[in-house]
Write a protein that holds these residues in place. Structure first.
Motif, PDB file in Angstrom:
ATOM      1  N   VAL C  14       0.847  -1.194   0.000  1.00 46.83           N
ATOM      2  CA  VAL C  14       0.000   0.000   0.000  1.00 46.83           C
ATOM      3  C   VAL C  14       0.885   1.248   0.000  1.00 46.83           C
ATOM      4  N   LEU C  15       1.915   1.212   0.857  1.00 49.40           N
ATOM      5  CA  LEU C  15       2.824   2.354   0.931  1.00 49.40           C
ATOM      6  C   LEU C  15       3.530   2.596  -0.395  1.00 49.40           C
ATOM      7  N   THR C  16       3.899   1.505  -1.078  1.00 47.30           N
ATOM      8  CA  THR C  16       4.562   1.649  -2.374  1.00 47.30           C
ATOM      9  C   THR C  16       3.654   2.379  -3.356  1.00 47.30           C
ATOM     10  N   LEU C  17       2.415   1.880  -3.474  1.00 49.77           N
ATOM     11  CA  LEU C  17       1.472   2.503  -4.404  1.00 49.77           C
ATOM     12  C   LEU C  17       1.295   3.975  -4.068  1.00 49.77           C
ATOM     13  N   PHE C  18       1.204   4.238  -2.767  1.00 47.51           N
ATOM     14  CA  PHE C  18       0.952   5.607  -2.335  1.00 47.51           C
ATOM     15  C   PHE C  18       2.143   6.518  -2.602  1.00 47.51           C
ATOM     16  N   SER C  19       3.346   6.037  -2.264  1.00 44.89           N
ATOM     17  CA  SER C  19       4.485   6.957  -2.287  1.00 44.89           C
ATOM     18  C   SER C  19       5.104   7.109  -3.669  1.00 44.89           C
ATOM     19  N   LEU C  20       4.857   6.171  -4.584  1.00 46.38           N
ATOM     20  CA  LEU C  20       5.426   6.324  -5.925  1.00 46.38           C
ATOM     21  C   LEU C  20       4.935   7.608  -6.597  1.00 46.38           C
ATOM     22  N   GLY C  21       3.650   7.884  -6.453  1.00 47.39           N
ATOM     23  CA  GLY C  21       3.101   9.087  -7.075  1.00 47.39           C
ATOM     24  C   GLY C  21       3.693  10.349  -6.474  1.00 47.39           C
ATOM     25  N   LEU C  22       3.847  10.322  -5.149  1.00 43.73           N
ATOM     26  CA  LEU C  22       4.411  11.479  -4.453  1.00 43.73           C
ATOM     27  C   LEU C  22       5.845  11.722  -4.908  1.00 43.73           C
ATOM     28  N   SER C  23       6.591  10.635  -5.023  1.00 42.63           N
ATOM     29  CA  SER C  23       7.988  10.720  -5.426  1.00 42.63           C
ATOM     30  C   SER C  23       8.111  11.244  -6.854  1.00 42.63           C
ATOM     31  N   LEU C  24       7.225  10.765  -7.709  1.00 44.61           N
ATOM     32  CA  LEU C  24       7.228  11.178  -9.117  1.00 44.61           C
ATOM     33  C   LEU C  24       6.993  12.687  -9.225  1.00 44.61           C
ATOM     34  N   ALA C  25       6.003  13.177  -8.486  1.00 41.91           N
ATOM     35  CA  ALA C  25       5.648  14.599  -8.580  1.00 41.91           C
ATOM     36  C   ALA C  25       6.776  15.483  -8.041  1.00 41.91           C
ATOM     37  N   TRP C  26       7.374  15.070  -6.929  1.00 48.25           N
ATOM     38  CA  TRP C  26       8.457  15.870  -6.363  1.00 48.25           C
ATOM     39  C   TRP C  26       9.702  15.757  -7.240  1.00 48.25           C
ATOM     40  N   GLY C  27      10.032  14.539  -7.620  1.00 46.67           N
ATOM     41  CA  GLY C  27      11.265  14.298  -8.360  1.00 46.67           C
ATOM     42  C   GLY C  27      11.279  14.973  -9.717  1.00 46.67           C
ATOM     43  N   THR C  28      10.126  15.029 -10.408  1.00 48.26           N
ATOM     44  CA  THR C  28      10.148  15.624 -11.740  1.00 48.26           C
ATOM     45  C   THR C  28       9.697  17.077 -11.751  1.00 48.26           C
ATOM     46  N   LEU C  29       8.742  17.422 -10.914  1.00 50.16           N
ATOM     47  CA  LEU C  29       8.121  18.740 -11.065  1.00 50.16           C
ATOM     48  C   LEU C  29       8.283  19.639  -9.844  1.00 50.16           C
ATOM     49  N   ASP C  30       9.082  19.223  -8.875  1.00 51.89           N
ATOM     50  CA  ASP C  30       9.298  20.027  -7.663  1.00 51.89           C
ATOM     51  C   ASP C  30       8.016  20.281  -6.886  1.00 51.89           C
ATOM     52  N   VAL C  31       7.028  19.423  -7.036  1.00 52.06           N
ATOM     53  CA  VAL C  31       5.797  19.594  -6.282  1.00 52.06           C
ATOM     54  C   VAL C  31       5.843  18.670  -5.062  1.00 52.06           C
ATOM     55  N   LEU C  32       5.909  19.267  -3.870  1.00 46.54           N
ATOM     56  CA  LEU C  32       5.722  18.456  -2.666  1.00 46.54           C
ATOM     57  C   LEU C  32       4.225  18.491  -2.405  1.00 46.54           C
ATOM     58  N   ASN C  33       3.540  17.471  -2.896  1.00 46.56           N
ATOM     59  CA  ASN C  33       2.081  17.531  -2.948  1.00 46.56           C
ATOM     60  C   ASN C  33       1.452  17.066  -1.637  1.00 46.56           C
ATOM     61  N   LEU C  34       1.167  18.022  -0.758  1.00 47.56           N
ATOM     62  CA  LEU C  34       0.565  17.660   0.524  1.00 47.56           C
ATOM     63  C   LEU C  34      -0.901  17.271   0.357  1.00 47.56           C
ATOM     64  N   ALA C  35      -1.438  17.415  -0.855  1.00 44.50           N
ATOM     65  CA  ALA C  35      -2.808  16.967  -1.103  1.00 44.50           C
ATOM     66  C   ALA C  35      -2.847  15.491  -1.512  1.00 44.50           C
TER      67      ALA C  35
END
Lengths: 257, 303, 297
Positions: C14-35
Motif C-alpha cells: 500500500v505504501l509503495t502505491l501511495f508513495s510512488l506518485g508522491l515521489s514522481l511529482a516531487w522528483g520531476t516537477l518540484d511539487v511536494l504535494n501535501l494533497a
C-alpha cells in the motif's frame, strides 16, 4: 534581402522586424534577416549584442515580449511554443550545449529524436549520428554530464540531428572550448551542412564562423549593422578590425557595410 | 460615552482579541522564516514545547514570569540545536523535516505520559495570564519584525531568499542569518503556546498537529508572507471570520483552502499586496491618463 | 511471526502505491504535494459512494475511483501548478507556492469528503468485495484482497520503473526533471508531460486509496495524513525521485512499523517514520539509493 514571398522555396527562414524586450530593456530592435535554403548564415556580434535573445525568440524559448514576423519555410512561427516550432523542423542547439547531464549519451540522442515515431527512422538517424560523431557511439552509455565540453557540443549537435531538422539554429557553438576543439566544432557544422540542413549560427568567434559560413550579418546593440556574403563581410574593413582583429585586411578590404 | 461603549465592546470580545494576539504570534513565527527564504514550520512544534514547559512549571509552583522565561530559554536552546542539525537542508527538504519535527513533538507529548499526562493532556493550569502581557509581546514582536524588514538586516534576508549564492558573494553570512531567523521563529512559536496554555488552562497533545500547521501557514499566505503586517492581517481574518460567518459554518475551511490555492497561484503577496495595490490604484490611474505608454511598457510578459 | 511478515508486506505494498506518485511529482516537477493524502482518501470515498447501494462491482469501481483521483490531481496541475511554474521563475518561490496550493487543496478535498460523510469514518459495504481468507497452516492466513494489493503493487512498481527507464515518455520525464527549458526545445510538449505525470501520480494514490478502503474496511479523512507522513519518510530514505529507492524503503518502513507494533512499544509506531526522516536528513539527505547528482549550471 527583403524577399517576403510567403512560399519562396529558396528561403528557409525569413525574419522581419524582430523586436525583443525585457520589460523596459530592448535587447533586439527591429532585426531582419534571411536564411536561404541550404546556406550557412553566421550572425556575428559582441557580448550583449542581442544574439542569444534572437535565437531564443525564434525558437520560442524566452520570457520577454516579442514583436515582428518570422517565417519558417513560409509558415509563421513567432509566438508558438518551443515544442511546436521544433515539430516544424527547426531545432536550436542552445548556448552552453545544455546536455541533459543525468541521462546517458544514447538517451540524450533518443530524446533529440523524440518526435520520430518510426523506430526504423530513429535507427537510421542514430547510425548517421554515430558516423558523424564516433565519440557518441564510444560513450553511448556514460552520463552526458561526464563528457568534456567539446564532446558535449558534439552531443548537442547529434541530438539536434536526431530530430532530422531542415534548419538548425546554433547559439555560440564554440563558446568555452579550447582552440583545437573550435576547429572540430566548425568541421561538424560543415558536416551537418553537407548533410542538407540550413544553418543559422550566432558566434563571437567571427574568424572561425566566417570560414564555414556562406552569408553573414553583423549585429550590434540589437540592430543589424552589416550584411552580405561571408567573403564580403569578412573583408569589410570595419568588421575586420572590430571583430576579426585583422589590421591588413582592414586597410585593403572593400566596405560592405 | 465613547469610552464606555469601547470598554463594553472590549469586554464582549476579549477572548477574540486574546486569540488574535496568540495566533498573530504564531503567524509571525512562520512569517519571519519564510521571508528569509527558510521553509521552516518548526514554530508549531515549539508552540507545543512552550505550552507544556510553561504549564508544567507553573503547576509545580513556579511563579508566572520565571515559568515563561524558562520555556523561552528552553526553546532558544532547542531551536539553536535544531538549526545546527538542519543547517544543510534547504527548501522542500527543510519544510518536510520541520513538519516531521512538529509531529514528532506531538508523538512524544502523547506517549511520554509520565511527564505530559499523555493523551489526556494537561488540565487545571492556573489562569495567570492577562491580555496586556500578550498584547505587549505581540507589539514587541511587530517592532522586532519591522526592524528585521528594514535596513541592512532586511535587505540581507531578502537577498538570501531571492538568491542565496549571490548573497554569499556579497559577504552576507547566510547561515548566521538563517539561524537567527530560525531561532526567532522558535521563540515566537514558544510564546504563543505558553500564553495559550496559561490563558485557557488546558493543553491537549493534538493541539499542535497538522491542523495548526495548516492554520498558521494559511494565515501567513492569505495575509501576505513578505511583511509582518500580512501575517497580522491573516491572523485577524482567520480568527475573526469563523465567528462572523457562522452561517457558512463548517464550510469555512473550504473557503480557506480555496483562498490559499487562488492566492498562491495568482497573488503570492497575499491580501496585503492586494490591499496595497488597491490603495495605489488612483495614483496609477492618474499616471495612466497622463502617459499611457509608461505603464503599458511594464509588466508585460509572455507565458 | 509469519503473519506479521505477511502484514508487513501488504502494508509495504500500500505504501509503495501511495508513495510512488508522491515521489514522481516531487522528483520531476518540484511539487511536494501535501494533497496526495487527501486524494488518496478521496478515492476511498468515491469507492464508498459507488458501492454503498451495491450498484457497482469491484473492478469498475477501482477504475472509476482511480481515474477520479487522477483527475483531481490533474485539475490542480492545470489550474495552479502549471501557472506557478510559468510565472514564478525563481525556483524557491515556485516551490513554496506549489506547496501552499497543495495544502489548500488538501483542506478543500478533505472538507468535501468529511461533509459528505458527516465527518465520520466511511466503510464500503462488504458486498463491494467479498473477502476470502486462505489458511496457510495454523493461525496464519492471507486474504484475497491482500494478495490483490501485493500483486497490484508489484505490477505498478515494475511497470513504472521500466517505463521511466526505457520508454520515450520516461526519458522525457527524467529530462524534464533536470532541465524543462531544454527539454521543450527538443520538441517535448513539456506541459503535456507534466500533466500526464500529475495525473498518473494522482491515479496511483487513488489505486492505493481504493484498495486500502476495502482492506481496512474503512477510511476517514485523517487516514490520508498518516499515510502522507509515512510517505515522507519513504521518500527521504529512498531518495527523492528514485523509483527503486521508494519501493525498497516502502517495504523497509512497513517492516519497521509492523515490528514496533507487534513487539515494541506500539504507541510509538508513528514515531518510527518521523525519527527516520530526521535521522536520514542528518546522515544522508540524498537518500540511501541516490545515484550521482548533476547540478545544473
Amino acid at each position: 534581402m527583403s524577399g517576403t514571398d510567403e512560399n519562396d522555396p529558396d528561403t528557409a527562414l525569413q525574419v522581419d522586424d524582430l523586436t525583443v524586450r525585457y520589460g523596459q530593456v530592448t535587447a533586439v530592435a527591429g532585426l531582419s534577416l534571411r536564411v536561404p535554403s541550404g546556406s550557412v548564415v553566421a550572425v556575428l556580434g559582441a557580448n550583449g549584442a542581442g544574439k542569444t535573445s534572437t535565437m531564443r525568440a525564434l525558437a520560442g524559448s524566452i520570457r520577454a515580449s516579442i514583436d515582428g514576423r518570422a517565417r519558417l519555410f513560409g509558415g509563421s512561427i513567432l509566438g508558438l511554443s518551443a515544442h511546436r516550432i521544433a515539430a516544424r523542423g527547426m531545432v536550436l542547439v542552445p548556448e552552453g550545449r545544455q546536455v541533459i547531464a543525468p541521462l546517458t549519451v544514447e538517451e540524450n540522442l533518443l530524446l533529440g529524436g523524440y518526435r520520430q515515431r518510426s523506430r526504423a527512422r530513429l535507427r537510421e538517424l542514430m547510425a548517421e549520428c554515430h558516423e558523424l560523431f564516433p565519440i557518441l557511439h564510444e560513450r553511448a552509455d556514460s552520463p552526458a554530464g561526464l563528457l568534456s565540453g567539446g564532446e558535449q557540443q558534439m552531443l548537442a549537435f547529434g541530438r539536434a540531428l536526431m530530430s532530422d531538422p531542415r534548419l538548425i539554429l546554433m547559439d555560440e557553438p564554440s563558446m568555452g572550448l579550447a582552440p583545437v576543439m573550435v576547429d572540430r566544432v566548425m568541421e561538424a557544422v560543415e558536416a551537418l551542412h553537407r548533410r542538407g540542413a540550413s544553418i543559422l549560427m550566432v558566434e563571437q568567434n567571427a574568424a572561425s564562423a566566417l570560414q564555414v559560413a556562406t552569408h553573414a550579418y553583423v549585429l550590434d546593440q540589437g540592430r543589424i549593422v552589416c550584411s552580405g556574403t561571408a567573403t564580403e563581410v569578412g573583408s569589410d574593413p570595419v568588421v575586420a578590425q572590430t571583430f576579426l582583429g585583422l589590421r591588413e585586411q582592414a586597410q585593403a578590404g572593400q566596405a560592405a557595410c | 460615552m465613547a469610552i464606555a461603549s469601547i470598554s463594553s465592546w472590549y469586554a464582549g470580545n476579549e477572548t477574540l482579541i486574546q486569540n488574535i494576539l496568540i495566533y498573530a504570534l504564531l503567524a509571525f513565527s512562520v512569517q519571519v522564516v519564510l521571508r528569509a527564504g527558510v521553509f521552516s514550520l518548526a514554530g508549531i512544534g515549539f508552540y507545543a514545547i512552550g505550552s507544556y514547559t510553561a504549564a508544567l512549571l507553573l503547576k509545580k509552583g513556579w511563579p508566572t514570569v520565571p515559568s515563561i522565561l524558562a520555556a523561552v530559554l528552553l526553546c532558544i536552546l532547542l531551536g539553536y540545536l535544531l538549526a545546527l542539525l538542519l543547517v544543510r537542508l534547504r527548501d522542500l527538504y527543510l519544510a518536510m523535516a520541520t513538519v516531521a519535527f512538529d509531529l514528532m513533538v506531538g508523538v512524544v507529548a502523547t506517549n511520554w505520559t509520565g511527564l505530559t499526562g499523555g493523551p489526556l493532556g494537561v488540565t487545571g493550569i492556573p489562569l495567570v495570564m492577562g491580555t496586556l502581557p500578550i498584547f505587549l509581546t505581540a507589539v514587541g514582536a511587530m517592532l522586532l519584525l519591522g526592524l528585521l524588514q528594514r535596513g541592512v538586516l532586511g535587505r540581507s534576508f531578502e537577498a538570501i531568499r531571492e538568491d542565496e549564492p549571490l548573497a554569499l558573494t556579497l559577504a552576507i553570512d547566510t547561515s548566521r542569518y538563517r539561524h537567527f531567523a530560525f531561532v526567532i521563529s522558535c521563540v515566537l512559536g514558544c510564546l504563543a503556546g505558553a500564553y495559550h496554555a496559561l490563558l485557557f488552562g488546558t493543553i491537549e497533545p493534538t493541539d499542535a498537529g497538522f491542523e495548526l500547521i495548516v492554520l498558521a501557514l494559511s494565515m501567513v499566505i492569505i495575509g501576505g508572507f513578505r511583511s509582518w503586517a500580512g501575517a497580522l492581517l491573516g491572523a485577524i481574518l482567520l480568527t475573526w471570520l469563523p465567528l462572523e460567518l457562522t452561517s457558512v459554518g463548517s464550510w469555512l475551511n473550504l473557503v480557506y483552502g480555496g483562498l490559499m490555492i487562488v492566492l498562491a497561484t495568482w497573488l503570492p503577496g497575499g491580501l496585503l499586496d492586494a490591499l496595497r495595490a488597491l490603495l495605489r490604484l488612483p495614483a496609477r490611474l492618474r499616471l495612466l491618463l497622463r502617459s499611457p505608454s509608461s505603464l503599458a511598457a511594464t509588466g508585460e510578459e509572455r507565458g | 511471526m509469519l503473519q506479521q511478515l505477511i502484514n508487513a508486506i501488504v502494508f509495504g505494498s500500500v505504501l509503495t502505491l501511495f508513495s510512488l506518485g508522491l515521489s514522481l511529482a516531487w522528483g520531476t516537477l518540484d511539487v511536494l504535494n501535501l494533497a496526495h493524502g487527501a486524494v488518496f482518501v478521496f478515492a476511498g470515498f468515491i469507492t464508498y459512494e459507488l458501492t454503498k447501494d451495491s450498484t457497482m462491482s469491484f473492478v469498475p469501481t477501482l477504475i472509476v475511483a482511480s481515474l477520479a483521483a487522477g483527475a483531481v490531481t490533474l485539475a490542480l496541475e492545470l489550474v495552479a501548478f502549471r501557472r506557478i511554474r510559468l510565472h514564478f521563475p525563481a525556483r524557491r518561490q515556485a516551490e513554496l507556492s506549489m506547496l501552499v496550493v497543495s495544502v489548500g487543496a488538501a483542506t478543500v478535498i478533505g472538507e468535501v469528503v468529511s461533509h459528505q460523510t458527516s465527518e465520520a469514518a466511511f466503510s464500503p459495504p462488504a458486498s463491494a468485495f467479498s473477502i476470502h481468507r486462505y489458511s496457510l497452516g495454523g493461525s496464519v492466513g492471507i486474504t484475497n484482497i491482500q494478495i490483490l494489493i501485493v500483486v497490484a503493487a508489484i505490477i505498478v512498481a515494475v511497470a513504472l520503473d521500466q517505463g521511466i527507464r526505457r520508454t520515450r515518455y520516461g526519458r522525457a520525464i527524467r529530462a524534464l526533471a533536470y532541465d524543462p527549458t531544454t527539454t521543450q526545445l527538443l520538441g517535448v510538449n513539456v506541459g503535456a508531460v507534466a500533466a500526464a505525470t500529475m495525473f498518473l501520480a494522482g491515479a496511483l494514490a487513488g489505486l492505493a486509496g481504493v484498495m486500502l478502503a476495502i482492506y481496512l474496511g474503512g477510511e476517514e479523512v485523517a487516514t490520508g495524513q498518516d499515510y502522507l507522513l509515512t510517505a515522507f519518510a519513504i521518500l527521504i530514505v529512498g531518495g527523492v525521485g528514485s523509483i527503486r529507492g521508494a519501493i525498497v524503503s516502502a517495504y523497509l518502513i512497513a517492516l519497521a512499523e509492523t515490528a514496533v507494533v507487534a513487539y515494541g512499544p506500539s504507541q510509538w509506531r508513528d514515531g518510527v517514520a518521523f525519527l527516520l526522516i530526521l535521522v536520514m536528513l542528518l546522515v544522508r539527505p540524498q537518500g540511501l539509493f541516490a545515484r550521482r547528482r548533476f547540478q545544473r549550471a
